[in-house]
Design a protein around this motif. Structure first.
Motif, mmCIF file in Angstrom:
data_model
loop_
_atom_site.group_PDB
_atom_site.id
_atom_site.type_symbol
_atom_site.label_atom_id
_atom_site.label_comp_id
_atom_site.label_asym_id
_atom_site.label_seq_id
_atom_site.Cartn_x
_atom_site.Cartn_y
_atom_site.Cartn_z
ATOM 1 N N GLY A 129 1.466 66.566 -53.345
ATOM 2 C CA GLY A 129 1.736 65.514 -52.384
ATOM 3 C C GLY A 129 2.300 64.262 -53.028
ATOM 4 N N HIS A 130 2.417 63.224 -52.212
ATOM 5 C CA HIS A 130 3.056 61.978 -52.640
ATOM 6 C C HIS A 130 2.014 60.880 -52.830
ATOM 7 N N TYR A 131 2.221 60.076 -53.864
ATOM 8 C CA TYR A 131 1.336 58.955 -54.167
ATOM 9 C C TYR A 131 2.145 57.670 -54.272
ATOM 10 N N ASP A 132 1.505 56.556 -53.891
ATOM 11 C CA ASP A 132 2.144 55.253 -54.070
ATOM 12 C C ASP A 132 2.270 54.908 -55.551
ATOM 13 N N LEU A 133 1.257 55.293 -56.322
ATOM 14 C CA LEU A 133 1.227 54.994 -57.755
ATOM 15 C C LEU A 133 0.661 56.189 -58.499
ATOM 16 N N ILE A 134 1.386 56.634 -59.513
ATOM 17 C CA ILE A 134 0.895 57.697 -60.385
ATOM 18 C C ILE A 134 0.654 57.091 -61.760
ATOM 19 N N ILE A 135 -0.592 57.148 -62.193
ATOM 20 C CA ILE A 135 -1.000 56.623 -63.493
ATOM 21 C C ILE A 135 -1.162 57.800 -64.441
ATOM 22 N N VAL A 136 -0.435 57.784 -65.535
ATOM 23 C CA VAL A 136 -0.593 58.820 -66.554
ATOM 24 C C VAL A 136 -1.298 58.179 -67.745
ATOM 25 N N LYS B 81 -2.431 54.306 -52.679
ATOM 26 C CA LYS B 81 -2.853 55.684 -52.927
ATOM 27 C C LYS B 81 -2.469 56.054 -54.356
ATOM 28 N N VAL B 82 -3.470 56.414 -55.165
ATOM 29 C CA VAL B 82 -3.286 56.548 -56.612
ATOM 30 C C VAL B 82 -3.666 57.947 -57.084
ATOM 31 N N ALA B 83 -2.880 58.479 -58.012
ATOM 32 C CA ALA B 83 -3.260 59.672 -58.776
ATOM 33 C C ALA B 83 -3.398 59.263 -60.234
ATOM 34 N N VAL B 84 -4.510 59.639 -60.857
ATOM 35 C CA VAL B 84 -4.718 59.404 -62.288
ATOM 36 C C VAL B 84 -4.676 60.757 -62.993
#
Length: 616
Positions: A187-194, A213-216
């Motif tokens: 899906g789609h995230y506003d912010l993707i933190i790697v 909406k964040v993915a870490v």
């Protein structure tokens, strides 16, 4: 976000499943997919470079418990065997990382871990009878000294040796295991933190507070990076204006390597899991990305323990990997090594070349591997370690703090990280062996050695402003300052450069700050080349000397606070970071506590500290 939403080993669909054939003549088993790791450690830290993870027999000189998994052969017959492994310390001694492969209870005749460099070491042949089609395969550690294995391959064809070419190996492995090459859409995230170290965690907290909406995506099973219980560095630097955030994720100021880091992990994980808008993908390694119209459009990550590929599309991205992987893969300009003393006028005559060179070079601050011993009530027996003495020489030690650090101009902190870590293993084991030969140390037993490297410096992604040592030393105030710090500029060098007899110890040079505090501008926290990429942590836009002060974790956490808030403004206004810095910098500074009614300045211990003196 609850723990149930986090990808943990026990929830992997392939974790602990039986390895089966995909072509009726061979079977490949990935050790990262083993159902029972025993005493072996799953080492994924070098996966971005090597292209694979592996199991490590990190036994501190005592053989670890067997790792094992189920396997199903396609049919009975004579199988040729190969194991992807290496002799991590080749020389005129018996290989220290030796291990055996067992089918059922029977060990194969070959001893593995005896060939230099990563290779498919042949294990001869093994007869599989009709009653052995379904059995177990195990790794039996013989030494306790860092044996390693990534995969085991059985084939009925003697000429079916697996490829070692890194361009071919990943796809070959996926095909053999039966894993799809198409990533599962997340899906789609506003912010993707790697990168889920302190800076990544701080960014997730502030972005969450703004409804982002964040993915870490983090390559280890626990958040915290260098502060985690896996590496155990305390969080240095001040909280600045960000104490409400950093209190949730920092550590007490205990001695480095203290097991209290495990308690700090619990606090951090509890607070991070309480965030409502954040999804965590732990034990996932980002391995590629997609660009669209000069922007990062999506990233792909692989779940270490089952090989599942996952695809994440995003609007904004944050590189908090420490090694600058997002910036590197997206084609950003970056710096590595030391600038010439003339480029940013960073010369310090008192320390000459140790501080800043005449010509740029590849020297960076090194990586540390920390360790300690514990007292027992008896004399400790320890195996002979001739392979360690060539590094340790006559050095004597019973513990190692941050000064146990290694770097070299010819060794890259990314591409040679495994070599650097292994060099430190030799230094530790040899120095400890020297120590316990002394009567006063005879009862000291190795209790803990980190198998993860604690890095200080790597790629530094170039932003609109390259933060320099002069910016820090002269306390330059910027109109877009979002981070404040007071610790001295702190640059490390190897003591060997001054004639010290061993090459694994470092020393620090400290340069004082003109007006107590210094400030980092937001322009150093986003990439100049990719419009939707921010940086927080050691890969922010700076020189080698400019990194010296703010590279510590509380300061990096302040960067995370700023970039997380900036992601909220990006969503609010539909703009990229550079436009936020130009059009909405007062709003960003206010969110960070640097504009309007100022929250108190807080040091690392939670105490209020003096405000900066007014400037005319």
């Amino acid at each position: 976000m609850s723990l149930a939403s986090v990808s943990l080993l026990a929830s992997h669909p392939l974790f602990g499943k039986t390895a089966i054939s995909t072509d009726r003549k061979s079977v490949l088993i990935e050790t990262a997919h083993f159902g029972n790791l025993g005493g072996w450690m799953l080492d994924s830290q070098f996966e971005p470079h090597l292209g694979f993870s592996y199991l490590l027999a990190h036994g501190l000189g005592k053989p670890v418990e067997n790792a094992s998994s189920k396997i199903k052969f396609p049919k009975a017959g004579r199988y040729h065997v190969w194991a992807l492994t290496k002799d991590w310390c080749p020389g005129d001694w018996e290989s220290p990382g030796r291990f055996q492969v067992l089918l059922g209870d029977q060990a194969l005749s070959e001893t593995f871990g005896t060939k230099p460099d990563w290779t498919w070491q042949t294990g001869g042949t093994v007869e599989v009878g009709s009653g052995q089609i379904n059995t177990t395969v195990s790794l039996k550690d013989l030494t306790g000294f860092e044996g390693r294995c990534s995969a085991i391959y059985f084939s009925l064809d003697a000429n079916d040796k697996p490829p070692i070419d890194r361009d071919k190996l990943p796809q070959w492995r996926r095909d053999k295991v039966g894993l799809p090459s198409t990533a599962v859409d997340q899906g789609h995230y506003d912010l993707i933190i790697v990168g889920g170290g302190i800076s990544g965690c701080a960014a997730a907290i502030t972005a969450d507070s703004q409804g982002v909406k964040v993915a870490v995506i983090h390559n280890r099973p626990v958040l915290g990076g260098n502060a985690s219980g896996e590496i155990r560095v305390h969080t240095e630097g001040i909280h600045g204006r960000a104490s409400k955030v950093l209190d949730k994720i920092d550590t007490p100021h205990y001695p480095n390597s203290d097991p209290l880091a495990l308690e700090a992990d619990k606090k951090r994980m509890k607070n991070m899991m309480a965030l409502k808008n954040v999804d965590y993908f732990l034990s996932h390694t980002m391995n590629s990305l997609e660009m669209k119209d000069g922007r990062i459009h999506a990233v792909q990550a692989m779940e270490t323990a089952n090989g599942t590929l996952k695809r994440f599309t995003g609007t904004q991205f944050l590189d908090s990997t420490g090694d600058g992987w997002l910036g590197h893969m997206s084609g950003c300009e970056y710096r590595y090594g030391r600038e010439s003393k003339h480029e940013f006028n960073e010369e310090w005559e008192e320390h000459g070349e140790l501080w800043s060179p005449e010509k740029p070079d590849n020297r960076v601050m090194g990586s540390s591997v920390m360790w300690y011993t514990r007292a027992t009530n008896k004399r400790v027996k320890f195996p002979a370690v001739p392979w360690a003495k060539t590094v340790a020489k006559n050095y004597v030690a019973t513990e190692g703090e941050w000064q146990w650090e290694y770097s070299h101009n010819d060794l890259h902190q990314v591409y040679d990280a495994e070599t650097i870590r292994d060099h430190m293993f030799r230094a530790i084991y040899g120095s400890y062996d020297n120590a316990i030969k002394r009567r006063q140390n005879a009862n000291l037993e190795l209790d803990w050695i980190s198998f993860l490297v604690g890095k200080r410096e790597s790629r530094r992604i170039v932003g609109d402003h390259i933060y320099s040592g002069v910016d820090a030393r002269d306390s330059i105030e910027f109109p877009d300052s979002v981070v404040i710090e007071k610790r001295k500029i702190d640059v490390h060098y190897q003591q060997k450069l001054l004639g010290y007899p061993v090459d694994f110890k470092s020393e620090a040079i400290f340069q004082a700050i003109k007006n107590t505090y210094y400030y980092i501008p937001y322009r150093s926290l986003y990439a100049k080349d990719v419009p939707n990429l921010q940086m927080a942590g050691r890969c922010f836009s700076c020189t080698h000397i400019g990194l010296g002060g703010p590279r510590v974790m509380n300061t990096c956490g302040q960067m995370g606070v700023a970039t997380g808030y900036a992601a909220g403004l990006c969503k609010k206004y539909g703009k990229d970071p550079r436009q936020i810095g130009k059009d909405h910098i007062k709003e960003l500074r206010k969110l960070c506590g640097h504009e309007g009614e100022l929250p108190p300045l807080i040091d690392r211990a939670g105490d209020e500290i003096a405000e900066p003196a007014a400037t005319s």
